[in-house]
Structures are given as C-alpha cells and as structure tokens.
Enzyme design. Structure first.
Site, short mmCIF file in Angstrom:
data_model
loop_
_atom_site.label_atom_id
_atom_site.label_comp_id
_atom_site.label_asym_id
_atom_site.label_seq_id
_atom_site.Cartn_x
_atom_site.Cartn_y
_atom_site.Cartn_z
N LYS A 95 47.11 46.34 39.14
CA LYS A 95 45.66 46.08 39.15
C LYS A 95 44.93 47.10 40.03
O LYS A 95 43.82 47.52 39.72
CB LYS A 95 45.38 44.66 39.65
CG LYS A 95 45.87 43.55 38.75
CD LYS A 95 45.15 43.45 37.42
CE LYS A 95 43.71 43.03 37.56
NZ LYS A 95 43.08 42.84 36.21
N THR A 150 40.91 42.33 41.36
CA THR A 150 41.33 41.10 42.05
C THR A 150 41.33 41.34 43.55
O THR A 150 41.48 42.49 44.01
CB THR A 150 42.74 40.67 41.59
OG1 THR A 150 43.25 39.67 42.49
CG2 THR A 150 43.74 41.82 41.59
N ASP A 151 41.23 40.26 44.33
CA ASP A 151 41.32 40.41 45.80
C ASP A 151 42.71 40.88 46.22
O ASP A 151 42.89 41.40 47.33
CB ASP A 151 40.94 39.10 46.53
CG ASP A 151 41.80 37.90 46.16
OD1 ASP A 151 42.75 38.05 45.36
OD2 ASP A 151 41.51 36.80 46.68
N GLU A 152 43.71 40.70 45.33
CA GLU A 152 45.08 41.06 45.70
C GLU A 152 45.26 42.57 45.89
O GLU A 152 46.26 43.00 46.46
CB GLU A 152 46.08 40.57 44.65
CG GLU A 152 46.15 39.06 44.56
CD GLU A 152 47.46 38.56 44.01
OE1 GLU A 152 48.43 39.34 43.93
OE2 GLU A 152 47.52 37.37 43.64
N TYR A 198 52.30 43.17 40.23
CA TYR A 198 51.03 42.78 39.58
C TYR A 198 49.85 43.43 40.29
O TYR A 198 49.03 44.11 39.66
CB TYR A 198 50.88 41.24 39.59
CG TYR A 198 49.45 40.80 39.38
CD1 TYR A 198 48.87 40.86 38.12
CD2 TYR A 198 48.66 40.34 40.45
CE1 TYR A 198 47.53 40.47 37.93
CE2 TYR A 198 47.34 39.95 40.27
CZ TYR A 198 46.78 40.03 39.01
OH TYR A 198 45.46 39.66 38.82
P1 NAD Z 1 45.19 34.78 31.73
O1 NAD Z 1 46.62 35.17 31.88
O2 NAD Z 1 44.83 33.35 31.64
O3 NAD Z 1 44.60 35.49 30.41
C1 NAD Z 1 44.88 36.81 30.07
C2 NAD Z 1 44.44 37.02 28.63
O4 NAD Z 1 44.67 38.41 28.28
C3 NAD Z 1 45.21 36.18 27.61
O5 NAD Z 1 44.34 35.62 26.65
C4 NAD Z 1 46.15 37.19 26.96
O6 NAD Z 1 46.50 36.86 25.61
C5 NAD Z 1 45.31 38.46 27.03
N1 NAD Z 1 46.13 39.67 26.99
C6 NAD Z 1 47.23 39.93 27.74
N2 NAD Z 1 47.74 41.13 27.40
C7 NAD Z 1 46.94 41.63 26.41
C8 NAD Z 1 46.94 42.83 25.67
N3 NAD Z 1 47.90 43.75 25.85
N4 NAD Z 1 45.97 43.04 24.75
C9 NAD Z 1 45.00 42.09 24.56
N5 NAD Z 1 44.96 40.93 25.23
C10 NAD Z 1 45.92 40.71 26.15
O7 NAD Z 1 44.43 35.53 32.90
P2 NAD Z 1 43.16 35.05 33.77
O8 NAD Z 1 43.64 34.24 34.89
O9 NAD Z 1 42.11 34.54 32.86
O10 NAD Z 1 42.72 36.46 34.38
C11 NAD Z 1 41.78 37.29 33.68
C12 NAD Z 1 41.58 38.54 34.50
O11 NAD Z 1 41.08 38.21 35.78
C13 NAD Z 1 42.82 39.37 34.74
O12 NAD Z 1 42.44 40.73 34.69
C14 NAD Z 1 43.26 38.99 36.15
O13 NAD Z 1 43.98 40.04 36.74
C15 NAD Z 1 41.90 38.80 36.80
N6 NAD Z 1 41.83 37.86 37.94
C16 NAD Z 1 42.28 36.59 37.81
C17 NAD Z 1 42.12 35.69 38.85
C18 NAD Z 1 42.63 34.27 38.76
O14 NAD Z 1 42.64 33.57 39.78
N7 NAD Z 1 43.02 33.79 37.59
C19 NAD Z 1 41.51 36.13 40.05
C20 NAD Z 1 41.08 37.45 40.17
C21 NAD Z 1 41.22 38.31 39.09
O1 DAU Z 2 43.92 36.09 44.30
C1 DAU Z 2 43.65 36.37 42.95
C2 DAU Z 2 44.91 36.16 42.15
O2 DAU Z 2 45.14 34.75 42.15
C3 DAU Z 2 44.81 36.69 40.73
O3 DAU Z 2 44.66 38.09 40.77
C4 DAU Z 2 46.05 36.30 39.92
O4 DAU Z 2 45.88 36.69 38.56
C5 DAU Z 2 46.24 34.80 39.99
O5 DAU Z 2 47.45 34.46 39.32
C6 DAU Z 2 46.28 34.32 41.44
O6 DAU Z 2 47.47 34.80 42.11
P1 DAU Z 2 48.30 33.87 43.14
O7 DAU Z 2 49.63 34.46 43.29
O8 DAU Z 2 47.50 33.58 44.36
O9 DAU Z 2 48.31 32.50 42.27
P2 DAU Z 2 49.46 31.42 42.00
O10 DAU Z 2 48.80 30.26 41.34
O11 DAU Z 2 50.64 32.01 41.33
O12 DAU Z 2 49.90 30.98 43.47
C7 DAU Z 2 48.97 30.41 44.37
C8 DAU Z 2 49.71 30.11 45.67
O13 DAU Z 2 50.65 29.04 45.42
C9 DAU Z 2 50.54 31.27 46.17
O14 DAU Z 2 50.51 31.29 47.60
C10 DAU Z 2 51.95 30.96 45.69
C11 DAU Z 2 51.98 29.44 45.72
N1 DAU Z 2 52.89 28.82 44.72
C12 DAU Z 2 52.67 29.10 43.40
C13 DAU Z 2 53.51 28.58 42.44
C14 DAU Z 2 53.28 28.91 40.97
C15 DAU Z 2 53.92 27.98 45.11
O15 DAU Z 2 54.10 27.71 46.32
N2 DAU Z 2 54.76 27.46 44.15
C16 DAU Z 2 54.60 27.74 42.82
O16 DAU Z 2 55.42 27.26 41.99
#
Ligand code: NAD
Ligand code: DAU
Length: 331
Positions: free
Chosen positions: A151, A123-125, A147
């Site tokens: 990662k 992730t970019d984080e 988190y």
């Molecule tokens: P999500 O939370 O929607 O899905 C995660 C999935 O993993 C779920 O289906 C869950 O059941 C499964 N899972 C969790 N723990 C598990 C375990 N122990 N064994 C097997 N399965 C398990 O997540 P997402 O947003 O789809 O993210 C997917 C990946 O991409 C993650 O690795 C996250 O860190 C990364 N990522 C997400 C974003 C974003 O914006 N959503 C951005 C950058 C990277």
């Molecule tokens: O940047 C990549 C990441 O993006 C992924 O690695 C993570 O899995 C994904 O959850 C996401 O993380 P963020 O923390 O950026 O996403 P989130 O949707 O939780 O929050 C987006 C922005 O909105 C952040 O600045 C926090 C803010 N926020 C979020 C929630 C849920 C609020 O202000 N209020 C809220 O209730």
C-alpha cells in the site's frame, strides 16, 4: 458526473456506492471489481436495479479492463485491493500484484483518459507502528508488513503520477473501518461469527494493541470530502479519535451478544504486529469533515447487523475456508 469505484463490491466500496447513489442524485456510479473471495454482488443487491448504477467485472491488473472501465469517467475512487494483513503474511503475492501493480494499471488508464480526479485509497498502516508520536501526512512511511508495504508503494506511485504527469491525484489514509458488509476475516465480524457459534476468540498476543475505529459511513463522507475539496498531490489522514485496545473492543462484542468472556483465548501473535497507528487528522478536519457516529452506538449496531446477517456471513466464510483452516491451525 460519472464516478468509477474500483473494488465497489467489497466492504468500503459497497458502502460508498450506496452512499453516492443516496446522496448525489446527479451521479452515475460504475464499479470495476473482479469479485475475489472478499467481493460479493450480494453486498450491492439492493441497488443493483438502480439505473444510475453499472457493474463491470474485471481485474484492475488488466490494462484492457482498466481502459474499458475508464471510458466516460470524470472521477475515480480507487479502492480495489487485497486488504487483509494476515493473508499477506502467508503470501505477499496477491497483495503486491493487486495493490501495487493494479494501482499502476489504474493510474495509467486514468492518465490516458484524462480523468478530472483520482482518489487513491491508502491506509494509516503505511506509517508503521508508533506508541506515542502522532503521524502527520509528512511523517516518513515505514510500513512493516507485506500488505502495508504494498500500500505504501502504491501511495507513492499515485503521488508520482501527480508530480510527473500532472494527474490530479488525492490520497486518503484512513484508520480501521467498521460497519456492515465487512468480510468476516477482520476482527469485529470474525469474532461475532465465532462467538455466535460459541467458538473461542483467537486474540493475538496480549490483546493490548490499539486500533482507531472509524465508522464506514463516516469514512465515505471523508472520502467524498477529499475527492471534492482535497488539494491535488496531497494526502489526508482520516482518524476517528476513537482508539481502543483490542481486548476492550472484544469485551463490547461479547457483551452485546450476551456471551461469556471465557471465550477469549490468547494465541500466537501476528508476526510484526503493529501496536498502534496514532494519527493527526487536523488537515482533513480543516476541510470541514468530522466523524459523526458515537462508538457505543456504532459498535452495537455493527455487532447486531452481523448477528442478523448470519447466512451472509456463513456464505462469506465458506469462500475463505482454506485460509481460515490454514491461518488458525493451532491458534
Ligand atoms: P475488501 O477486501 O472488503 O474489498 C476489496 C474489494 O476489491 C473486493 O470487492 C475485491 O473483489 C476487489 N478486488 C480485489 N482485487 C481486485 C482486482 N485485482 N481487480 C478488481 N477488484 C479487485 O476491502 P476494504 O476493507 O473495503 O478496503 C478497501 C480499500 O480501503 C483497500 O484499498 C484497503 O487497503 C483500504 N483501507 C481499508 C481499511 C479498512 O479498515 N477496511 C482502512 C484503510 C484503508
Ligand atoms: O488500519 C487500517 C487497516 O485496518 C486497513 O488498511 C486494513 O485493510 C484492515 O484490514 C485493517 O487492518 P488490521 O490489521 O488493523 O485489521 P484486523 O481486523 O485484521 O485486525 C484488527 C486487530 O485485531 C489487530 O490488532 C489484529 C487483531 N486480531 C485480528 C484478528 C483477525 C486478533 O487479535 N485476532 C484475529 O483473529
């Protein structure tokens, strides 16, 4: 060709599985997913009968489940994770276990099986927060919440399996994804859910934090570009060039739902809130990938998708009831 997608019942995973089955006729897709609160077979219902699709329920931290899932697999896309920052602030336990230990277990199983490619989803984080300097893939990792720290550990563990064991690992570091099937604890679906109920929208702090929004389908294409053409041992930023302050994104959501801005409420900030993740994405763009979805269109169709999937959202929120009550108490 058989591809194993871990976490395939989650947000990005279910979109990727659908994308693979649609775009690659010769590909079999196996999902390994333990179905946490965020994973849901509803997300895969429309393709569940496809003969090229196979679902295995299992935990990535379980060596036996990982070995079984790896049988006959050519390539792995490792997405399974505890993906929510706020939950990792309440307790880092699940994030450390799943994101770090689970990645270790998957890497071991992939090494034993001798898979041809292992895409690790980072992730970019992992870079931490910056207001000005763009992160390249060589920028030192400085994660700032549990988190992102879990990662970052997994990102470097995957790299170590390339260096030490010659496992052909490639690493993706995408920006914030948005689009259908995202669990409604994340900003966009959560705020759609609340606005539709005329409930206040809890904006952390001043709402001026920036996020770079990447449409999930664009991310799926990026992941397959990295899987196909990425250099083993290398990491690739996936940036969308689409940064917006949270308040601006929230105003677009309200506009699309025809709801008033008076729903916005500034609440206690997320501890250690990252302000911005500016990335340089030229390394991936040099492989021929670029994002296709315009923001105006992507945000509107995403908001409408959630508004049209009210029952799916209600069931999803019900699975996380305890978390929502705990985290948002007083917010
Ligand atoms: P999500 O939370 O929607 O899905 C995660 C999935 O993993 C779920 O289906 C869950 O059941 C499964 N899972 C969790 N723990 C598990 C375990 N122990 N064994 C097997 N399965 C398990 O997540 P997402 O947003 O789809 O993210 C997917 C990946 O991409 C993650 O690795 C996250 O860190 C990364 N990522 C997400 C974003 C974003 O914006 N959503 C951005 C950058 C990277
Ligand atoms: O940047 C990549 C990441 O993006 C992924 O690695 C993570 O899995 C994904 O959850 C996401 O993380 P963020 O923390 O950026 O996403 P989130 O949707 O939780 O929050 C987006 C922005 O909105 C952040 O600045 C926090 C803010 N926020 C979020 C929630 C849920 C609020 O202000 N209020 C809220 O209730």
């Amino acid at each position: 060709m058989r591809i194993l997608v871990t976490g395939g019942a989650g947000f990005i995973g279910s979109n990727l599985v659908r994308h693979l089955l649609r775009e690659r006729e010769d590909t079999l897709v196996r999902v390994l997913d333990t179905l946490t609160y965020a994973g849901n077979l509803d997300n895969l219902a429309d393709i569940s009968e496809d003969p090229r699709f196979e679902f295995m329920r299992g935990d990535i931290c379980d060596h036996d489940a990982a070995r079984a899932a790896m049988t006959g697999v050519d390539q792995v896309v490792h997405l399974a994770a505890e993906s929510h920052v706020d939950r990792s602030i309440i307790s880092a336990d699940a994030a450390v276990q799943t994101n770090f230990v689970g990645t270790f277990v998957m890497l071991e199983a992939a090494r034993e099986a001798g898979v041809g490619r292992f895409l690790h989803m980072s992730t970019d984080e992992v870079y931490g927060s910056s207001l000005t300097d763009r992160f390249t893939e060589d920028t030192p990792l400085m994660p700032r919440n549990p988190y992102s720290a879990s990662k970052a550990g997994a990102d470097r563990l995957a790299y170590s399996y390339f260096i030490t064991h010659d496992l052909p690992v490639v690493i993706a570091r995408p920006a914030n994804n948005y689009g259908p099937w995202q669990y409604p604890e994340k900003l966009i679906p959560f705020f759609v859910y609340r606005a539709l109920r005329d409930e206040h929208l809890p904006v952390y702090g001043n709402g001026m934090q920036m996020r770079d929004w990447l449409y999930v389908e664009d991310d799926c294409r990026a992941l397959l570009t990295i899987l196909d053409r990425g250099e083993p041992g290398e990491a690739y930023n996936v940036e969308a060039g689409n940064e917006h302050a949270n308040l601006d994104t929230i105003r677009l959501i309200l506009e699309e739902l025809a709801k008033p801005e008076s729903l916005i409420r500034h609440v206690e900030d997320r501890p250690g809130h990252d302000l911005r993740y500016p990335m340089d994405g030229s390394k991936l763009r040099a492989l021929g990938w670029s994002p296709q979805m315009p923001w105006d269109e992507g945000i509107r169709l995403t908001v409408r998708w959630f508004a049209e999937h009210g029952e799916w959202m209600t069931r999803a929120v019900a699975r996380g009831q305890e978390y929502f009550e705990n985290w948002y108490a007083g917010r």
